[in-house]
Motif scaffolding. Structure first.
Motif: not given
Length: 247
Positions: A98-123
């Motif tokens: 994926g896109r590497v997490l950096d501070q500008p992206l963190v700020k963009d996500l913090a401006r959102e009302p919500a975030v849904t995070v999918l945690c993968g496993r296996y391959e």
């Protein structure tokens, strides 16, 4: 009529995982934990296995085309998303590609009302559901973890501390690494001399302009030595800013 901003609705985080017991983990402590207790954000964990369609609660299968490992099924993952997505904000999948997490992206996500995070496993997760759901793929670095849960905790910790009211002094955020494109300068506190090593004299001078200049020089030196990639971007940005002023 008041110009005061409307109170913000608490930020909502939804985590889809095969291991809901891993949460809140560190997110239940320190700044993030206090902010959650104060109602600044909420955390909901969803057990992906609850959306499996057979009595064995199967969530994975062998990859088409062969290869080692297993792949998370698109029907199960899609059902989990459909049953838990809050209707707003991005769906994030933690993956090394994926896109590497950096501070500008963190700020963009913090401006959102919500975030849904999918945690993968296996391959990993079947590509079709990622594309069908318009999932934003994010990486926390060039290394591989056993699953997305640890990465999700890293991402949410970074995002939550950027929410209004979480960090007491906003000045603390302004001087952190990456805020100016540089790594942070060295920090010192009492005692003034430790193991025969004194605090740099300039920090004891009370001369704020000199202190600011010293901190900037230190930040530039550290960034130049340790992160040439950041330094190159910083120099380019400074050059562009100077050219813009001269026009």
């Amino acid at each position: 009529m008041s110009d005061a901003a409307e109170p913000r609705t608490p930020f909502r985080a939804v985590v889809l995982t095969l291991f809901p017991e891993m949460f809140p983990g560190p997110l239940g402590h320190s700044l993030a934990g206090k902010a959650q207790a104060d109602g600044l954000w909420s955390l909901e964990t969803v057990d992906i296995r609850a959306f499996a369609r057979d009595k064995h609660r199967t969530v994975d299968d062998t990859p088409f085309g062969g290869g080692a490992g297993m792949v998370m099924r698109p029907d199960v993952v899609d059902a989990a998303i459909a049953g838990s997505y809050p209707g707003e904000g991005p769906i994030v999948y933690l993956t090394p590609r994926g896109r590497v997490l950096d501070q500008p992206l963190v700020k963009d996500l913090a401006r959102e009302p919500a975030v849904t995070v999918l945690c993968g496993r296996y391959e990993g997760v079947d590509q079709r559901v990622l594309e069908a759901r318009g999932v934003l793929e994010i990486s926390i670095g060039d290394f591989v973890l056993s699953g997305g849960e640890a990465a999700a905790i890293v991402l949410l910790d970074a995002v939550v501390r950027m929410l209004p009211g979480v960090v007491g002094k906003t000045e603390s955020l302004e001087h952190e690494s990456f805020e100016t494109g540089l790594l942070e300068h060295p920090l010192y506190t009492r005692p003034q001399e430790w193991n025969g090593i004194p605090v740099p004299e300039v920090l004891m001078s009370g001369h704020h302009a000199r202190i600011d200049a010293w901190r900037r020089d230190q930040a530039e030196d550290i960034t130049r030595q340790r992160r040439p990639d950041l330094w190159s971007r910083y120099v380019a940005a400074q050059k562009q800013e100077q050219e813009g002023r001269s026009q």
